[in-house]
Motif scaffolding. Structure first.
Motif, PDB file in Angstrom:
ATOM      1  N   LEU A  10      44.661  36.853  39.729  1.00  0.00           N
ATOM      2  CA  LEU A  10      43.348  37.902  39.474  1.00  0.00           C
ATOM      3  C   LEU A  10      44.088  39.280  39.780  1.00  0.00           C
ATOM      4  N   LEU A  11      43.558  40.221  39.025  1.00  0.00           N
ATOM      5  CA  LEU A  11      43.661  41.640  39.598  1.00  0.00           C
ATOM      6  C   LEU A  11      42.326  42.157  39.684  1.00  0.00           C
ATOM      7  N   VAL A  12      41.790  42.771  40.956  1.00  0.00           N
ATOM      8  CA  VAL A  12      40.505  43.107  41.354  1.00  0.00           C
ATOM      9  C   VAL A  12      40.649  44.687  41.327  1.00  0.00           C
ATOM     10  N   TYR A  67      33.667  46.011  41.776  1.00  0.00           N
ATOM     11  CA  TYR A  67      35.017  45.828  41.296  1.00  0.00           C
ATOM     12  C   TYR A  67      35.128  44.935  39.856  1.00  0.00           C
ATOM     13  N   ALA A  68      35.972  45.161  39.014  1.00  0.00           N
ATOM     14  CA  ALA A  68      36.148  44.537  37.824  1.00  0.00           C
ATOM     15  C   ALA A  68      36.964  43.367  38.450  1.00  0.00           C
ATOM     16  N   VAL A  69      37.007  42.033  37.855  1.00  0.00           N
ATOM     17  CA  VAL A  69      37.855  40.946  38.174  1.00  0.00           C
ATOM     18  C   VAL A  69      38.581  40.622  36.813  1.00  0.00           C
ATOM     19  N   GLU A  70      39.733  40.758  36.806  1.00  0.00           N
ATOM     20  CA  GLU A  70      40.476  40.775  35.510  1.00  0.00           C
ATOM     21  C   GLU A  70      41.572  39.507  35.780  1.00  0.00           C
ATOM     22  N   GLU A 110      38.207  33.288  44.697  1.00  0.00           N
ATOM     23  CA  GLU A 110      39.549  34.364  44.803  1.00  0.00           C
ATOM     24  C   GLU A 110      39.323  35.689  44.731  1.00  0.00           C
ATOM     25  N   ALA A 111      38.520  36.198  43.968  1.00  0.00           N
ATOM     26  CA  ALA A 111      38.205  37.515  43.951  1.00  0.00           C
ATOM     27  C   ALA A 111      37.181  37.946  45.252  1.00  0.00           C
TER      28      ALA A 111
END
Length: 179
Positions: A10-12, A67-70, A110-111
Motif C-alpha cells: 500500500l501507499l498511504v 489519509y488515502a489508502v492506495e 496494514e494501513a
C-alpha cells in the motif's frame, strides 16, 4: 511530514482530486456507510467536496486529517484512514474505511499499522483512541489485532441513522505499541 507512508502493498498518502470517483464509489455503498457518521449515497459532487477538504488539511495540525489508502500494484484507491490530532499534539483519535473489494485481504490492518507507526514513532504521540459501534465486529477485531485495548462501553450513547447505538472504546498507548 513523511507522506507517503509505504507498506509492502500500500501507499498511504494525501488525497488527490482524481480520487473523488473511487471515494464516492465505496462510500456510497450502504454496507460501507452502515456504522459511519455519513449516510449513503455519497454523490460525485459530495466526494469532490470531501477530497478538496482532505487535500487542504494539514496532518500535523490539530483536527482531522484523512489519509488515502492506495493499492500500490494497481494504483487504485481502496480506502481511507482518518486521524484527529488533539490540540495538545500528544493524542489522537483514529477511524478507517475500506472498499468491500479490498476487505478481507489485510489492507486495513496494514494501513492502520503504517499510520500508527508514523504517529508513535515519528511524531511521538502518547495515545491513540478509537470508538467503534458495538455491532461492528470486523472493526473491533482490527483494532485489537493492531494492539488497541478495549477500555469500556457506552450503552445507547450515539444517535446514528435513527437509532441509539452502543459505543465500544479502545485505546493504544505508545508503550503498548512499542511492545
Amino acid at each position: 511530514m513523511s507522506l507517503p507512508l509505504r507498506t509492502s502493498r500500500l501507499l498511504v498518502r494525501r488525497f488527490r482530486p482524481e480520487d473523488a470517483s473511487a471515494l464516492a464509489a465505496y462510500r456510497t455503498l450502504p454496507e460501507v456507510a452502515r456504522y459511519q457518521g455519513w449516510s449513503a449515497p455519497v454523490t460525485e459532487d459530495e466526494a469532490r467536496r470531501l477530497v478538496r477538504e482532505f487535500t487542504a488539511a494539514d496532518p500535523d495540525a490539530p483536527g482531522w486529517f484523512q489519509y488515502a489508502v492506495e493499492e500500490r500494484e494497481s494504483g487504485v484507491l481502496v480506502g481511507d484512514v482518518g486521524v484527529r490530532l488533539d490540540a495538545n499534539g500528544m493524542q489522537a483519535d483514529l477511524g478507517f474505511t475500506l472498499a468491500p473489494a479490498a476487505q478481507g485481504r489485510g489492507y486495513a490492518t496494514e494501513a492502520v499499522r503504517a499510520v500508527l507507526g508514523d504517529l508513535f514513532e515519528r511524531r511521538g504521540l502518547r495515545r491513540v483512541s478509537a470508538v467503534c459501534d458495538a455491532r461492528n465486529h470486523a472493526s473491533a477485531r482490527l483494532l485489537e489485532r493492531v494492539g488497541f485495548r478495549r477500555e469500556g462501553m457506552r450503552p445507547a450513547y450515539t444517535w446514528l441513522k435513527g437509532e441509539w447505538t452502543d459505543d465500544v472504546l479502545y485505546g493504544l498507548l505508545a508503550e503498548w505499541w512499542r511492545d
